[in-house]
Write a protein that holds these residues in place. Structure first.
Motif, short mmCIF file in Angstrom:
data_model
loop_
_atom_site.label_atom_id
_atom_site.label_comp_id
_atom_site.label_asym_id
_atom_site.label_seq_id
_atom_site.Cartn_x
_atom_site.Cartn_y
_atom_site.Cartn_z
N MET A 1 29.03 36.67 54.30
CA MET A 1 29.52 37.69 53.38
C MET A 1 29.14 37.33 51.95
O MET A 1 29.33 36.20 51.51
CB MET A 1 31.04 37.81 53.48
CG MET A 1 31.64 38.78 52.46
SD MET A 1 33.45 38.71 52.45
CE MET A 1 33.81 39.39 54.06
N LYS A 2 28.59 38.30 51.22
CA LYS A 2 28.28 38.08 49.81
C LYS A 2 29.57 38.12 49.01
O LYS A 2 30.33 39.08 49.06
CB LYS A 2 27.32 39.15 49.30
CG LYS A 2 26.87 38.92 47.87
CD LYS A 2 25.88 39.98 47.43
CE LYS A 2 25.47 39.75 45.99
NZ LYS A 2 24.51 40.78 45.51
N GLN A 3 29.82 37.04 48.27
CA GLN A 3 31.08 36.95 47.52
C GLN A 3 30.91 37.49 46.11
O GLN A 3 29.85 37.38 45.50
CB GLN A 3 31.56 35.50 47.49
CG GLN A 3 31.96 34.99 48.88
CD GLN A 3 32.59 33.62 48.81
OE1 GLN A 3 32.19 32.76 48.05
NE2 GLN A 3 33.62 33.40 49.61
N THR A 4 31.97 38.10 45.60
CA THR A 4 31.97 38.70 44.27
C THR A 4 32.34 37.66 43.23
O THR A 4 33.30 36.92 43.38
CB THR A 4 33.00 39.85 44.22
OG1 THR A 4 32.66 40.81 45.22
CG2 THR A 4 32.96 40.52 42.85
N GLU A 5 31.55 37.62 42.15
CA GLU A 5 31.86 36.72 41.04
C GLU A 5 32.60 37.50 39.97
O GLU A 5 32.09 38.47 39.41
CB GLU A 5 30.57 36.13 40.47
CG GLU A 5 30.83 35.07 39.42
CD GLU A 5 29.57 34.31 39.04
OE1 GLU A 5 29.53 33.77 37.93
OE2 GLU A 5 28.64 34.25 39.85
N TYR A 36 35.97 36.81 47.00
CA TYR A 36 35.57 36.33 45.68
C TYR A 36 34.88 34.98 45.76
O TYR A 36 35.08 34.22 46.71
CB TYR A 36 36.79 36.23 44.76
CG TYR A 36 37.53 37.52 44.55
CD1 TYR A 36 36.88 38.75 44.61
CD2 TYR A 36 38.90 37.52 44.32
CE1 TYR A 36 37.57 39.94 44.43
CE2 TYR A 36 39.60 38.71 44.13
CZ TYR A 36 38.93 39.90 44.20
OH TYR A 36 39.62 41.08 44.02
N SER A 37 34.10 34.67 44.75
CA SER A 37 33.44 33.37 44.65
C SER A 37 34.49 32.26 44.71
O SER A 37 35.50 32.31 44.00
CB SER A 37 32.66 33.30 43.34
OG SER A 37 32.08 32.02 43.18
N PRO A 42 39.78 32.93 39.05
CA PRO A 42 39.80 31.74 38.19
C PRO A 42 40.89 31.78 37.13
O PRO A 42 41.56 32.81 36.93
CB PRO A 42 38.41 31.74 37.56
CG PRO A 42 37.97 33.17 37.61
CD PRO A 42 38.56 33.74 38.86
N LEU A 43 41.07 30.68 36.46
CA LEU A 43 42.10 30.55 35.43
C LEU A 43 41.99 31.65 34.38
O LEU A 43 40.90 31.94 33.87
CB LEU A 43 41.99 29.19 34.74
CG LEU A 43 42.62 27.99 35.45
CD1 LEU A 43 42.23 26.70 34.75
CD2 LEU A 43 44.13 28.12 35.54
N PHE A 86 44.52 31.89 41.22
CA PHE A 86 44.93 32.09 42.62
C PHE A 86 43.75 31.73 43.53
O PHE A 86 42.61 32.09 43.25
CB PHE A 86 45.31 33.55 42.88
CG PHE A 86 46.36 34.08 41.95
CD1 PHE A 86 47.70 33.76 42.11
CD2 PHE A 86 46.02 34.93 40.91
CE1 PHE A 86 48.67 34.25 41.26
CE2 PHE A 86 46.97 35.44 40.05
CZ PHE A 86 48.30 35.10 40.22
N GLN A 87 44.05 31.07 44.65
CA GLN A 87 43.00 30.71 45.61
C GLN A 87 43.60 30.64 47.01
O GLN A 87 44.69 30.11 47.19
CB GLN A 87 42.37 29.37 45.24
CG GLN A 87 41.20 28.97 46.13
CD GLN A 87 40.49 27.72 45.61
OE1 GLN A 87 41.09 26.87 44.97
NE2 GLN A 87 39.21 27.62 45.87
#
Length: 322
Positions: A1-5, A36-37, A42-43, A86-87
């Motif tokens: 799957m291509k992840q979104t940055e 997501y990437s 990210p922060l 969040f991750q």
């Protein structure tokens, strides 16, 4: 799957996305973390308040330098101006986490007695950057049920165009709810949630925020601003550290604490990010893009780009040019 940055912050990690509108300052999101990437948001920080529910698996949340593991079904309240990320924890999970970001104005305006008596004491409390809502605590479970109702209403009636695009439909307990004046109902639910929080303030664990944590955050933001403003120029670790008037070792400690990266590697990734955007959007020669993005030579840029992306810059442009 291509992840979104995701690109949702400015130079000092402030969230640049508008949440809701001036007339109705609340936005409902479903964060598909697995898309997501690095499977993360990210922060970032914003001046609004946030409720975030773990759904589809456990998630890990970074609040400043604190790491919180949230099991599925629990939620977290994040106060205004708090740095957070969040991750999802398990790679195989498909976390689709519903959340709302909203202004305190949804509850009461700043000039009101309600704000002065019941809101200000919470959103300005430096010992309350966040608190977790657990399913096994009755009053917190009551809030979780109200959040389910709120999510259900916003999913059905309150979806508006967002930075993140379309959201998946989630099976909330109240998904079949019928509401005539949904905006008033949302405000009513938020008021009930806030009342419960206020009534149980003494039960909420306080977090002691040490002064040096704020200093670390400010220093990191200054160095990020310097990198984002000067990435096209030759930059050394000493230059980055000088932007915050600290030593090279302290600069490394700041970056590791908040970004889990080194200043030099962050600079390299930022240059690559700018180069990728230029390859997608412009017709400029690759040699010129490499120079504009701070790479000392086209050959060095080509080597680094292929190492990090697994393809040449030419191949990347062919696949992603808009």
């Amino acid at each position: 799957m291509k992840q979104t940055e995701l690109t949702i912050t400015d130079y000092n990690l402030k969230d640049t996305v508008e949440h809701g509108s001036e007339e109705f300052p609340i936005q409902y999101y479903v964060d598909e973390l697995y898309c997501y990437s690095k499977q993360m948001i990210p922060l970032h920080w914003h001046s609004d308040l946030e409720f975030y529910l773990a759904y589809g698996g456990p998630i890990q949340i970074q609040i400043g330098k604190t790491i919180i593991d949230l099991i599925e079904g629990d939620a977290i309240f994040i106060n205004a101006n708090v740095l957070h990320s969040f991750q999802q924890i398990n790679f195989q999970d498909k976390c689709q986490c519903p959340n709302i970001v909203f202004s305190h104005e949804m509850i009461a305006p700043s000039y009101s007695i309600i704000y002065k008596k019941f809101i200000q004491c919470i959103i300005l409390n430096t010992e309350l950057p966040y608190f977790v809502l657990h399913q096994d605590c009755q009053w917190q479970q009551d809030i979780l049920l109200m959040l389910d109702k709120l999510f259900s209403i916003l999913q059905k009636y309150g979806l508006v165009p967002s930075y993140y695009g379309e959201y998946p439909t989630l099976p909330f307990q109240n998904e079949d709810i019928e509401i005539v004046c949904y905006e008033m109902e949302i405000q009513s639910i938020l008021n009930k949630i806030w009342q419960l929080i206020y009534l149980h303030l003494e039960d909420i664990p306080k977090v002691s925020i040490k002064h040096n944590k704020h200093i670390l955050q400010v220093r990191t933001q200054k160095m990020l601003q310097f990198i984002h403003d000067h990435y096209s120029l030759p930059i050394s670790l000493q230059d980055i550290a000088c932007a915050a008037d600290i030593s090279k070792s302290e600069a490394a400690r700041c970056f590791q604490s908040y970004l889990h990266d080194s200043p030099v590697h962050y600079l390299l990734n930022y240059r690559l990010k700018q180069a990728k955007q230029a390859l997608q959007k412009s017709e400029d020669p690759i040699v010129e893009i490499a120079e504009k993005c701070g790479f000392q030579s086209a050959s060095y840029f080509g080597k680094i780009f292929h190492r990090e992306m697994g393809m040449t810059a030419t191949e990347y442009r062919f696949k992603n040019h808009k």
